[in-house]
Write a protein that holds these residues in place. Structure first.
Motif, mmCIF file in Angstrom:
data_model
loop_
_atom_site.group_PDB
_atom_site.id
_atom_site.type_symbol
_atom_site.label_atom_id
_atom_site.label_comp_id
_atom_site.label_asym_id
_atom_site.label_seq_id
_atom_site.Cartn_x
_atom_site.Cartn_y
_atom_site.Cartn_z
ATOM 1 N N ILE A 75 32.986 27.259 -55.203
ATOM 2 C CA ILE A 75 31.835 26.735 -55.214
ATOM 3 C C ILE A 75 31.531 26.700 -54.314
ATOM 4 N N ALA A 76 30.071 27.418 -54.286
ATOM 5 C CA ALA A 76 29.028 27.244 -52.979
ATOM 6 C C ALA A 76 28.180 25.516 -53.128
ATOM 7 N N THR A 77 28.921 25.710 -51.768
ATOM 8 C CA THR A 77 28.136 23.901 -50.820
ATOM 9 C C THR A 77 26.760 23.544 -50.145
ATOM 10 N N PRO A 78 25.356 22.866 -50.391
ATOM 11 C CA PRO A 78 24.883 23.004 -50.365
ATOM 12 C C PRO A 78 24.637 23.048 -48.220
ATOM 13 N N GLU A 79 23.370 23.613 -47.767
ATOM 14 C CA GLU A 79 23.454 23.730 -46.614
ATOM 15 C C GLU A 79 22.994 22.259 -46.339
ATOM 16 N N VAL A 80 23.216 22.307 -44.739
ATOM 17 C CA VAL A 80 22.803 20.567 -44.606
ATOM 18 C C VAL A 80 22.393 20.800 -42.747
ATOM 19 N N HIS A 81 22.188 19.968 -42.175
ATOM 20 C CA HIS A 81 21.123 20.023 -41.050
ATOM 21 C C HIS A 81 22.495 20.474 -40.363
ATOM 22 N N ALA A 82 22.743 21.718 -39.006
ATOM 23 C CA ALA A 82 23.581 21.526 -38.423
ATOM 24 C C ALA A 82 24.218 20.939 -37.394
ATOM 25 N N ASP A 83 22.716 19.873 -36.380
ATOM 26 C CA ASP A 83 22.788 18.989 -35.367
ATOM 27 C C ASP A 83 21.425 18.155 -35.737
ATOM 28 N N PRO A 84 21.587 16.915 -35.995
ATOM 29 C CA PRO A 84 21.080 16.340 -36.876
ATOM 30 C C PRO A 84 19.900 15.351 -35.872
ATOM 31 N N LEU A 85 21.062 15.197 -34.727
ATOM 32 C CA LEU A 85 20.448 13.709 -33.553
ATOM 33 C C LEU A 85 21.142 14.593 -32.702
ATOM 34 N N LYS A 86 21.119 16.169 -32.718
ATOM 35 C CA LYS A 86 20.771 16.320 -30.796
ATOM 36 C C LYS A 86 22.024 15.644 -29.687
ATOM 37 N N PHE A 87 23.218 16.085 -30.835
ATOM 38 C CA PHE A 87 24.462 15.266 -29.532
ATOM 39 C C PHE A 87 25.012 15.993 -29.088
ATOM 40 N N ARG A 88 25.327 14.943 -27.774
ATOM 41 C CA ARG A 88 26.544 15.493 -27.083
ATOM 42 C C ARG A 88 27.027 14.931 -26.261
ATOM 43 N N ASP A 89 28.691 15.279 -25.626
ATOM 44 C CA ASP A 89 29.688 14.477 -25.431
ATOM 45 C C ASP A 89 30.270 15.824 -24.206
ATOM 46 N N THR A 90 31.026 15.973 -24.277
ATOM 47 C CA THR A 90 31.785 17.780 -23.199
ATOM 48 C C THR A 90 30.724 18.429 -23.587
ATOM 49 N N LYS A 91 30.497 18.502 -24.962
ATOM 50 C CA LYS A 91 29.811 20.105 -25.103
ATOM 51 C C LYS A 91 28.544 19.913 -26.401
ATOM 52 N N ARG A 92 28.137 20.020 -26.188
ATOM 53 C CA ARG A 92 27.160 19.872 -27.286
ATOM 54 C C ARG A 92 27.168 20.376 -28.616
ATOM 55 N N TYR A 93 27.384 19.590 -29.183
ATOM 56 C CA TYR A 93 28.119 19.712 -30.971
ATOM 57 C C TYR A 93 27.618 20.945 -31.617
ATOM 58 N N ALA A 94 26.331 21.486 -31.656
ATOM 59 C CA ALA A 94 26.314 23.032 -31.938
ATOM 60 C C ALA A 94 26.909 23.683 -31.303
ATOM 61 N N ASP A 95 27.800 23.440 -29.831
ATOM 62 C CA ASP A 95 28.527 24.655 -29.666
ATOM 63 C C ASP A 95 29.833 24.256 -30.368
#
Length: 301
Positions: A75-95
């Motif tokens: 069942i295909a699921t909707p796409e969502v914003h990959a990194d809404p808060l531009k979060f970063r800890d030890t590395k970027r959330y997007a990475d």
């Protein structure tokens, strides 16, 4: 001397060459320390043969084991914003997302499928702990809600295999909002008169256990699964008491009325199928029981 250079020396070099052996060929049982060959473990549904310890199972394998002949429709699921808060800890959330997508081959932690289970239609969602600890984010919430809506549309029971460390901190309040959203989906199932069955696997903790994982019509747990909200150490420090050794285990929760049954993985498909048949009021074949005369005779003997 050519035969030495062309034949003998290459063979010697091959013998002395260090061969790369995958690290995960043998898997250690956390309970007994037994080493199990990975193919034997997979053939036994990721249950250690001697100890019966239930290891974590990949999400797609769970769906294949549940549906008839291992076939189902994604069942295909909707796409969502990959990194809404531009979060970063030890590395970027997007990475971090890219890393786990490459590692698991999945877009996010929840997979949804529909198919037949012992000939009857069913919709199921699975949380894969291998993807960021099965954490609940926007994508996972959308997937679960989409699965529930698909079940309502197709008039099928909905089964959720929960495995999570809780909400995804990289998405902050947007992650926490998935708790009430999925609760709305559960209400939709109830208004449609459709069963919602939750299978609690190891571990099911945090915000997931505080929301949709504990709102099922029937709660099934796998043996030895850790189920709870806060961690053991946090609770002990808060109440200043020592907790029982089996605290937050599936068996402890069964004894205290928090789950309905503890079912081994090999019996899970049959159990889910039977529960769905009963709740959907289908005709089922009940086991033959001895008559009162035979019971009385056996008691007298």
């Amino acid at each position: 001397m050519n035969w030495i250079n062309s034949l003998v020396r290459p063979k010697i070099r091959d013998l002395l060459k260090k061969r790369d052996v995958p690290e995960n060929l043998w898997i250690k049982c956390p309970e007994t320390g037994e080493m199990v060959f990975h193919r034997d473990l997979e053939a036994n549904l990721w249950v250690v043969p001697n100890s019966g310890h239930h290891m974590k199972m990949p999400g797609r394998k769970r769906l294949e084991n549940l549906f008839d002949d291992g076939t189902y429709d994604n069942i295909a699921t909707p796409e969502v914003h990959a990194d809404p808060l531009k979060f970063r800890d030890t590395k970027r959330y997007a990475d971090r997302l890219k890393e786990y997508r490459t590692k698991t081959g999945e877009e996010d932690a929840v997979l949804v499928g529909k198919g037949l289970v012992n000939g009857a239609p069913l919709t199921a969602a699975v949380q894969d702990f291998a993807f960021m600890g099965g954490s609940l984010g926007m994508a996972a919430g959308e997937a679960i809600l989409t699965g529930m809506m698909a079940a309502v549309e197709a008039r099928t029971p909905f089964v959720l295999f929960a495995a999570s460390g809780g909400a995804r901190m990289q998405e902050g309040i947007l992650s926490l909002m998935q708790m009430p959203r999925t609760t709305v989906g559960i209400q939709m199932l109830r208004e449609a008169g459709l069963p919602y069955i939750v299978v609690l696997t190891n571990p099911t903790t945090g915000g997931v256990s505080a929301s949709y994982a504990m709102l099922g019509d029937v709660h099934i747990a796998e043996p030895g699964a850790q189920i709870g909200f806060a961690g053991r150490r946090v609770i002990e420090q808060t109440i200043r008491e020592k907790l029982p050794e089996d605290f937050q285990s599936a068996e402890y929760l069964l004894d205290h009325g928090m789950v309905d049954m503890v079912v081994k993985r090999h019996d899970m498909k049959k159990t889910i199928s039977t529960i769905c048949d009963i709740l959907m009021k289908r005709e089922i074949e009940l086991p033959a029981l001895p008559g009162p005369e035979k019971v009385a005779a056996d008691s007298a003997a």
